[in-house]
Write a protein that holds these residues in place. Structure first.
Motif, PDB file in Angstrom:
ATOM      1  N   GLU A 142       0.831  -1.192   0.000  1.00 16.88           N
ATOM      2  CA  GLU A 142       0.000   0.000   0.000  1.00 16.88           C
ATOM      3  C   GLU A 142       0.873   1.252   0.000  1.00 16.88           C
ATOM      4  OE1 GLU A 142      -3.342   0.358  -0.152  1.00 16.88           O
ATOM      5  OE2 GLU A 142      -3.489  -1.792  -0.470  1.00 16.88           O
ATOM      6  N   GLY A 143       0.427   2.281  -0.695  1.00 16.65           N
ATOM      7  CA  GLY A 143       1.129   3.554  -0.634  1.00 16.65           C
ATOM      8  C   GLY A 143       1.353   4.190  -1.987  1.00 16.65           C
ATOM      9  N   TYR A 144       2.023   5.329  -1.954  1.00 17.60           N
ATOM     10  CA  TYR A 144       2.350   6.086  -3.157  1.00 17.60           C
ATOM     11  C   TYR A 144       3.745   6.662  -2.956  1.00 17.60           C
ATOM     12  CZ  TYR A 144       1.281   8.671  -7.418  1.00 17.60           C
ATOM     13  OH  TYR A 144       1.265   9.135  -8.703  1.00 17.60           O
ATOM     14  N   ALA A 171      10.329  10.257 -10.585  1.00 15.66           N
ATOM     15  CA  ALA A 171       9.255   9.333 -10.948  1.00 15.66           C
ATOM     16  C   ALA A 171       8.293   9.250  -9.775  1.00 15.66           C
ATOM     17  CB  ALA A 171       9.817   7.949 -11.270  1.00 15.66           C
ATOM     18  N   GLU A 172       7.025   9.037 -10.073  1.00 13.43           N
ATOM     19  CA  GLU A 172       6.039   8.824  -9.021  1.00 13.43           C
ATOM     20  C   GLU A 172       5.136   7.682  -9.438  1.00 13.43           C
ATOM     21  OE1 GLU A 172       3.194  12.537 -10.511  1.00 13.43           O
ATOM     22  OE2 GLU A 172       3.603  12.229  -8.388  1.00 13.43           O
ATOM     23  N   PHE A 173       4.693   6.873  -8.454  1.00  9.27           N
ATOM     24  CA  PHE A 173       3.908   5.697  -8.809  1.00  9.27           C
ATOM     25  C   PHE A 173       3.165   5.156  -7.603  1.00  9.27           C
ATOM     26  CE2 PHE A 173       8.321   4.636  -7.943  1.00  9.27           C
ATOM     27  CZ  PHE A 173       8.239   3.651  -6.974  1.00  9.27           C
ATOM     28  N   ASP A 174       2.091   4.441  -7.901  1.00  9.31           N
ATOM     29  CA  ASP A 174       1.302   3.726  -6.906  1.00  9.31           C
ATOM     30  C   ASP A 174       2.069   2.454  -6.551  1.00  9.31           C
ATOM     31  OD1 ASP A 174      -0.583   2.106  -5.563  1.00  9.31           O
ATOM     32  OD2 ASP A 174      -2.233   3.107  -6.596  1.00  9.31           O
ATOM     33  N   THR A 175       2.375   2.260  -5.275  1.00  5.43           N
ATOM     34  CA  THR A 175       3.197   1.111  -4.881  1.00  5.43           C
ATOM     35  C   THR A 175       2.415  -0.202  -4.877  1.00  5.43           C
ATOM     36  OG1 THR A 175       2.812   1.669  -2.551  1.00  5.43           O
ATOM     37  CG2 THR A 175       4.834   2.487  -3.559  1.00  5.43           C
ATOM     38  N   ARG A 176       1.139  -0.140  -5.228  1.00  2.00           N
ATOM     39  CA  ARG A 176       0.405  -1.395  -5.420  1.00  2.00           C
ATOM     40  C   ARG A 176       0.744  -2.031  -6.762  1.00  2.00           C
ATOM     41  NH1 ARG A 176      -5.490   0.903  -4.118  1.00  2.00           N
ATOM     42  NH2 ARG A 176      -4.574   2.523  -5.466  1.00  2.00           N
TER      43      ARG A 176
END
Length: 215
Positions: A142-144, A171-176
């Motif tokens: 879970e997380g970003y 870079a940015e991303f949804d950790t799911r």
């Protein structure tokens, strides 16, 4: 520690005007700060009791403000939460402006928490040695996360993407989404990471406005 031990009472001898009020105000913030630190680390009262030797009832009374904190109680709590006593009692700053950070190193990765105790978004500086994380092992949770490369080259595997980032790239991303990152080209890399465990975005991307004169 003995939960039945009476809490030490305030003393007023030889105290300058306003000192008792200042002390009470400082101690009054300790309970909420202890609760915030524990919840940020997702630690139960029972687990904290086991690691500090302080009874669950005493910990609960400290966090609610029903028990006045003492040095005997605050020392093990500061160690357990990885903060200083000054952090717990919100001591006024001195003339030294330096921030004393505590690096944690394991398996070729050095991590420095830049916002210790933050309950929402944590900021970290990471240093990856050249031989650390050489084999991609994508994982999810879970997380970003938002990454910014300071020096070196970082390989990021995100879903079906496999990219190499250089200094100044982010870079940015949804950790799911399955992800992994490590040094690229056999060189050490330094980066900044902002991570929100509840999925908070680190920032909002804004596109530049086009001029009305443009076709």
């Amino acid at each position: 520690m003995d939960d039945d031990e009476p809490a030490p009472g305030p003393t007023h001898d030889h105290e300058p005007d306003g000192a008792p009020d200042d002390l009470a105000a400082a101690l009054g913030t300790v309970g909420p700060r202890l609760r915030s630190l524990r919840q940020a680390r997702e630690v139960t009262l029972a687990a904290l009791s086991a690691s500090t030797g302080i009874s669950v009832s005493t910990l609960s009374r400290l966090e609610s403000g029903a028990r006045r904190p003492s040095l005997e109680l605050l020392l093990p709590l500061a160690r357990a939460h990885g903060v200083t006593l000054d952090d717990l009692v919100d001591a006024p700053t001195t003339g030294d402006p330096r921030v004393h950070l505590k690096p944690v190193t394991a398996h070729g990765l050095t991590m420095i928490a830049l916002t210790p105790g933050s309950p929402e978004i944590g900021a970290y500086k990471m240093i990856l040695e050249a031989d650390a994380r050489t084999t991609p092992d994508p994982r999810t949770h879970e997380g970003y996360e938002w990454l910014y490369v300071l020096t070196g080259r970082l390989r990021l595997v995100l879903g079906h993407h496999d990219v190499v980032m250089g200094p100044g790239e982010a870079a940015e991303f949804d950790t799911r989404v399955p992800h992994w990152f490590g040094p690229a080209a056999g060189e050490a890399v330094e980066l900044l990471s902002l991570f929100g465990k509840q999925g908070q975005r680190a920032h909002t991307r804004v596109r530049p406005k086009r001029s009305t004169a443009e076709p």
